[in-house]
Design a protein around this motif. Structure first.
Motif, PDB file in Angstrom:
ATOM      1  N   VAL A   1      -6.390  16.792   8.027  1.00 14.25           N
ATOM      2  CA  VAL A   1      -5.074  17.343   7.723  1.00 14.25           C
ATOM      3  C   VAL A   1      -5.168  18.840   7.480  1.00 14.25           C
ATOM      4  CG1 VAL A   1      -3.174  17.321   6.080  1.00 14.25           C
ATOM      5  CG2 VAL A   1      -4.237  15.170   6.778  1.00 14.25           C
ATOM      6  N   LYS A   2      -4.227  19.550   8.075  1.00 16.37           N
ATOM      7  CA  LYS A   2      -4.303  21.002   8.048  1.00 16.37           C
ATOM      8  C   LYS A   2      -3.807  21.602   6.734  1.00 16.37           C
ATOM      9  CE  LYS A   2      -3.532  22.848  11.971  1.00 16.37           C
ATOM     10  NZ  LYS A   2      -2.872  23.317  13.209  1.00 16.37           N
ATOM     11  N   TYR A   3      -2.705  21.098   6.217  1.00 18.49           N
ATOM     12  CA  TYR A   3      -2.084  21.713   5.038  1.00 18.49           C
ATOM     13  C   TYR A   3      -1.861  20.688   3.937  1.00 18.49           C
ATOM     14  CZ  TYR A   3      -0.952  25.181   8.612  1.00 18.49           C
ATOM     15  OH  TYR A   3      -1.029  26.084   9.636  1.00 18.49           O
ATOM     16  N   TRP A   4      -2.249  21.068   2.718  1.00 22.46           N
ATOM     17  CA  TRP A   4      -2.075  20.222   1.537  1.00 22.46           C
ATOM     18  C   TRP A   4      -1.352  20.987   0.445  1.00 22.46           C
ATOM     19  CZ3 TRP A   4      -3.352  15.141   1.332  1.00 22.46           C
ATOM     20  CH2 TRP A   4      -4.280  14.643   2.254  1.00 22.46           C
TER      21      TRP A   4
ATOM     22  N   SER B   1       0.524  17.687  12.609  1.00 19.82           N
ATOM     23  CA  SER B   1       1.281  17.463  13.843  1.00 19.82           C
ATOM     24  C   SER B   1       1.846  16.063  14.021  1.00 19.82           C
ATOM     25  CB  SER B   1       0.384  17.799  15.038  1.00 19.82           C
ATOM     26  OG  SER B   1      -0.749  16.941  15.048  1.00 19.82           O
ATOM     27  N   GLY B   2       1.404  15.110  13.231  1.00 22.13           N
ATOM     28  CA  GLY B   2       1.909  13.746  13.418  1.00 22.13           C
ATOM     29  C   GLY B   2       1.518  12.838  12.279  1.00 22.13           C
ATOM     30  N   CYS B   3       2.081  11.640  12.274  1.00 27.78           N
ATOM     31  CA  CYS B   3       1.794  10.713  11.191  1.00 27.78           C
ATOM     32  C   CYS B   3       0.467   9.980  11.359  1.00 27.78           C
ATOM     33  CB  CYS B   3       2.946   9.719  11.027  1.00 27.78           C
ATOM     34  SG  CYS B   3       4.385  10.469  10.198  1.00 27.78           S
ATOM     35  N   TRP B   4      -0.340  10.456  12.289  1.00 33.64           N
ATOM     36  CA  TRP B   4      -1.732   9.975  12.351  1.00 33.64           C
ATOM     37  C   TRP B   4      -2.461  10.372  11.060  1.00 33.64           C
ATOM     38  CZ3 TRP B   4      -4.790  14.109  11.597  1.00 33.64           C
ATOM     39  CH2 TRP B   4      -4.301  15.368  11.992  1.00 33.64           C
TER      40      TRP B   4
ATOM     41  N   ARG C   1      -8.468   9.068  -1.983  1.00 34.10           N
ATOM     42  CA  ARG C   1      -7.084   9.433  -1.675  1.00 34.10           C
ATOM     43  C   ARG C   1      -6.549   8.478  -0.616  1.00 34.10           C
ATOM     44  NH1 ARG C   1      -5.641  15.709  -1.047  1.00 34.10           N
ATOM     45  NH2 ARG C   1      -6.868  15.590  -2.971  1.00 34.10           N
ATOM     46  N   GLU C   2      -5.337   7.998  -0.814  1.00 33.17           N
ATOM     47  CA  GLU C   2      -4.739   7.066   0.138  1.00 33.17           C
ATOM     48  C   GLU C   2      -3.390   7.575   0.619  1.00 33.17           C
ATOM     49  OE1 GLU C   2      -3.409   3.253  -1.234  1.00 33.17           O
ATOM     50  OE2 GLU C   2      -2.839   4.002  -3.209  1.00 33.17           O
ATOM     51  N   GLY C   3      -3.101   7.269   1.859  1.00 33.00           N
ATOM     52  CA  GLY C   3      -1.805   7.627   2.418  1.00 33.00           C
ATOM     53  C   GLY C   3      -0.742   6.678   1.921  1.00 33.00           C
ATOM     54  N   VAL C   4       0.404   7.214   1.561  1.00 37.97           N
ATOM     55  CA  VAL C   4       1.496   6.426   0.998  1.00 37.97           C
ATOM     56  C   VAL C   4       2.653   6.308   1.977  1.00 37.97           C
ATOM     57  CG1 VAL C   4       3.226   6.363  -0.837  1.00 37.97           C
ATOM     58  CG2 VAL C   4       0.876   7.028  -1.370  1.00 37.97           C
TER      59      VAL C   4
ATOM     60  N   GLU D   1      -9.112   7.783   9.101  1.00 34.65           N
ATOM     61  CA  GLU D   1      -9.935   8.720   9.874  1.00 34.65           C
ATOM     62  C   GLU D   1      -9.248  10.066  10.073  1.00 34.65           C
ATOM     63  OE1 GLU D   1      -8.702   5.863  10.907  1.00 34.65           O
ATOM     64  OE2 GLU D   1      -7.879   5.979  12.934  1.00 34.65           O
ATOM     65  N   GLY D   2      -7.930  10.104   9.860  1.00 29.19           N
ATOM     66  CA  GLY D   2      -7.188  11.343  10.040  1.00 29.19           C
ATOM     67  C   GLY D   2      -7.093  12.181   8.788  1.00 29.19           C
ATOM     68  N   ARG D   3      -7.311  11.530   7.659  1.00 29.86           N
ATOM     69  CA  ARG D   3      -7.071  12.201   6.388  1.00 29.86           C
ATOM     70  C   ARG D   3      -7.863  13.490   6.239  1.00 29.86           C
ATOM     71  NH1 ARG D   3      -7.702   7.484   2.861  1.00 29.86           N
ATOM     72  NH2 ARG D   3      -6.147   6.736   4.333  1.00 29.86           N
ATOM     73  N   GLY D   4      -9.111  13.460   6.664  1.00 33.49           N
ATOM     74  CA  GLY D   4      -9.969  14.632   6.503  1.00 33.49           C
ATOM     75  C   GLY D   4      -9.639  15.764   7.440  1.00 33.49           C
TER      76      GLY D   4
END
Length: 126
Positions: A113-116, A100-103, A45-48, A108-111
């Motif tokens: 993430v609180k809500y999907w 909470s932020g675009c981190w 999965r990649e951030g877009v 390293e932040g992807r895992g």
């Protein structure tokens, strides 16, 4: 239980456009940074793209800069991803996410993430 709902995916020809929506009625979406991610078969999965809650700053992956635009409508509690000049390489399941932020776009932040959301399929093919 927070529920993010994506919509707007589908089959589109190369060079055409699609607009994805991420909605969460009653969630208070305007208090969160919202990111769009995608996952193609066999790939990570990649951030877009991401839009912040504080000042509406936007961030994009290099692969979509100049083609994709993220925006939010706090009154409608929705975030959009306008995708132009689509190519077959954009084919993936697209997810929105909130935290909470675009981190959250960082690998390293992807895992963390609180809500999907549950994802919406985008297929670019002639």
């Amino acid at each position: 239980q927070v529920q993010l709902v994506e919509s707007g995916g589908g089959l589109v020809q190369p060079g055409r456009s699609l607009r994805l929506s991420c909605a969460a009625p009653g969630f208070g979406l305007d208090y969160y940074a919202i990111g769009w991610f995608r996952q193609a078969p066999g790939k990570e999965r990649e951030g877009v793209a991401c839009i912040s809650d504080s000042d509406g700053s936007t961030y994009y992956a290099d692969s979509v800069k100049g083609r994709f635009t993220i925006s939010r409508d706090n009154a409608k509690e929705a975030v959009y991803l306008e995708m132009n000049s689509l190519t077959p390489e954009d084919t993936a399941v697209y997810y929105c996410a909130a935290d909470s932020g675009c981190w959250i776009l960082r690998p390293e932040g992807r895992g963390l993430v609180k809500y999907w959301g549950q994802g919406t399929q985008v297929t670019v093919s002639s």
